[in-house]
Design an enzyme around this catalytic site. Structure first.
Site, PDB file in Angstrom:
ATOM      1  CE  LYS A  48      -3.972  -2.329   2.318  1.00 34.28           C
ATOM      2  NZ  LYS A  48      -4.451  -2.927   3.312  1.00 34.28           N
ATOM      3  CD  GLN A  92      -3.559  -4.490   6.510  1.00 31.22           C
ATOM      4  OE1 GLN A  92      -3.786  -3.488   5.808  1.00 31.22           O
ATOM      5  NE2 GLN A  92      -4.235  -5.763   5.995  1.00 31.22           N
ATOM      6  CG  ASP A 115     -10.151   0.063   5.196  1.00 33.86           C
ATOM      7  OD1 ASP A 115      -9.885  -0.458   4.052  1.00 33.86           O
ATOM      8  OD2 ASP A 115      -9.497  -0.232   6.202  1.00 33.86           O
TER       9      ASP A 115
HETATM   10  N1  GUN Z   1      -7.109  -6.839   6.081  1.00 34.26           N
HETATM   11  C1  GUN Z   1      -7.589  -7.642   4.874  1.00 34.26           C
HETATM   12  N2  GUN Z   1      -8.296  -6.796   4.004  1.00 34.26           N
HETATM   13  C2  GUN Z   1      -8.431  -5.696   4.554  1.00 34.26           C
HETATM   14  C3  GUN Z   1      -9.067  -4.359   4.211  1.00 34.26           C
HETATM   15  O1  GUN Z   1      -9.525  -4.241   3.226  1.00 34.26           O
HETATM   16  N3  GUN Z   1      -8.808  -3.268   4.983  1.00 34.26           N
HETATM   17  C4  GUN Z   1      -8.019  -3.307   6.053  1.00 34.26           C
HETATM   18  N4  GUN Z   1      -8.141  -2.192   6.900  1.00 34.26           N
HETATM   19  N5  GUN Z   1      -7.525  -4.369   6.397  1.00 34.26           N
HETATM   20  C5  GUN Z   1      -7.633  -5.563   5.937  1.00 34.26           C
END
Ligand code: GUN
Length: 290
Positions: A48, A92, A115
């Site tokens: 990311k 996360q 998100d």
């Molecule tokens: N962990 C797995 N998928 C995601 C996501 O889309 N967002 C976040 N914040 N954590 C994740």
């Protein structure tokens, strides 16, 4: 039959984002919070950050110990909510057991909720007036729409009902006129249901779950599952045996995956526009994908 590689579309959207940011007086900022040392999460967070750098988004990383008290995490989020250089906040998941996911999600300002998990953004999606929308579902909609795959009037069957993928995707498809069925671990006769899907989407993370006999001839098959088998990343769908039966199919890796991070970049841009210029059109930008 066509294989839908997300990479090409992802590159195209990232280039659009990069060019748009060049016209901004300051870079959009994304704060990424990682708690603990889960190796998979570390890889996702690194990807990311790298994607942010490539398009000109400033990324701010917070790597916190797995035993951080919930209140300390919430106060870091509060500070980020008030930081004008930060337009998006991502924590996360999954979180350590002692931290309540709902408290963390609700602590993030809905304007910075890249998100799309905050109840306000969930409610907007529910009422067909989306705000910030979860990244993976947004990526799937982008893949369908930019390949001119019709949605209205078709039966979409989704396997997996998580709030990260299955549920928001069901609403996006419903809002676009699909008839939607969501399956989960209690669904009886799964094959009977999946065979009805003009668009079949699997988001479980169980390799070999979707076999040839479970797919309707000519279906569009979108595989969002990720699991690891003999050191390789694999999806839910028995790709090789399903391939000649479908009209479109996404591979794993290289299908929906690249688009998920791209939609995070896009959501950061949308969040920036909402905060900096309060453009009323900011949400219609993301609606193009969803
Ligand atoms: N962990 C797995 N998928 C995601 C996501 O889309 N967002 C976040 N914040 N954590 C994740």
């Amino acid at each position: 039959m066509a294989i839908l590689y997300g990479k090409e579309l992802s590159d195209q959207i990232r280039e659009e984002i990069r060019q748009e940011i060049q016209h901004y007086p300051e870079p959009p900022g994304l704060a990424v919070i990682l708690i603990g040392e889960d190796p998979a999460s570390q890889v996702y967070v690194r990807n990311k950050k790298k994607a942010c750098e490539e398009v000109g988004i400033a990324s701010y990383s917070y790597s916190l110990p797995s035993d951080i008290p919930e209140d300390n995490l919430l106060s870091i989020i509060q500070h980020l909510n008030g930081n004008q250089n930060v337009h998006g906040i991502l924590v996360q998941l999954p979180l350590p057991e002692h931290i309540r996911e709902s408290r963390v999600i609700e602590a993030i300002s809905w304007l910075k909720d890249v998100d799309g998990f905050h109840p306000y953004n969930v409610a907007r999606l529910f009422s067909a007036n989306p705000g910030l929308v979860p990244c993976t579902p947004l990526g799937v909609m982008g893949l369908l729409e930019r390949n001119s795959i019709p949605i209205a009037g078709r039966h979409a069957v989704i396997v997996g009902s998580s709030y990260i993928v299955g549920k928001p995707l069901s609403l996006l498809l419903l809002n676009k006129g699909a008839t939607v069925t969501v399956c989960h671990k209690y669904t009886k006769e799964l094959a009977y249901v999946t065979r009805e899907g003009d668009i079949l989407i699997s988001a479980v993370g169980k390799s070999g779950l979707i076999t040839r006999d479970m797919v309707k001839p000519g279906a569009v098959v979108i595989d969002i599952g990720i699991s690891f088998k003999e050191g390789k990343t694999v999806g839910d769908v028995d790709f090789d045996n399903v391939l000649d039966k479908v009209s479109y199919i996404t591979p794993v890796p290289g299908g929906v995956g690249p688009l998920t991070v791209t939609m995070l970049l896009k959501n950061t841009l949308t969040a920036y526009k909402l905060q900096v210029s309060a453009q009323p059109s900011a949400f219609s930008q993301i609606n193009r994908e969803g």
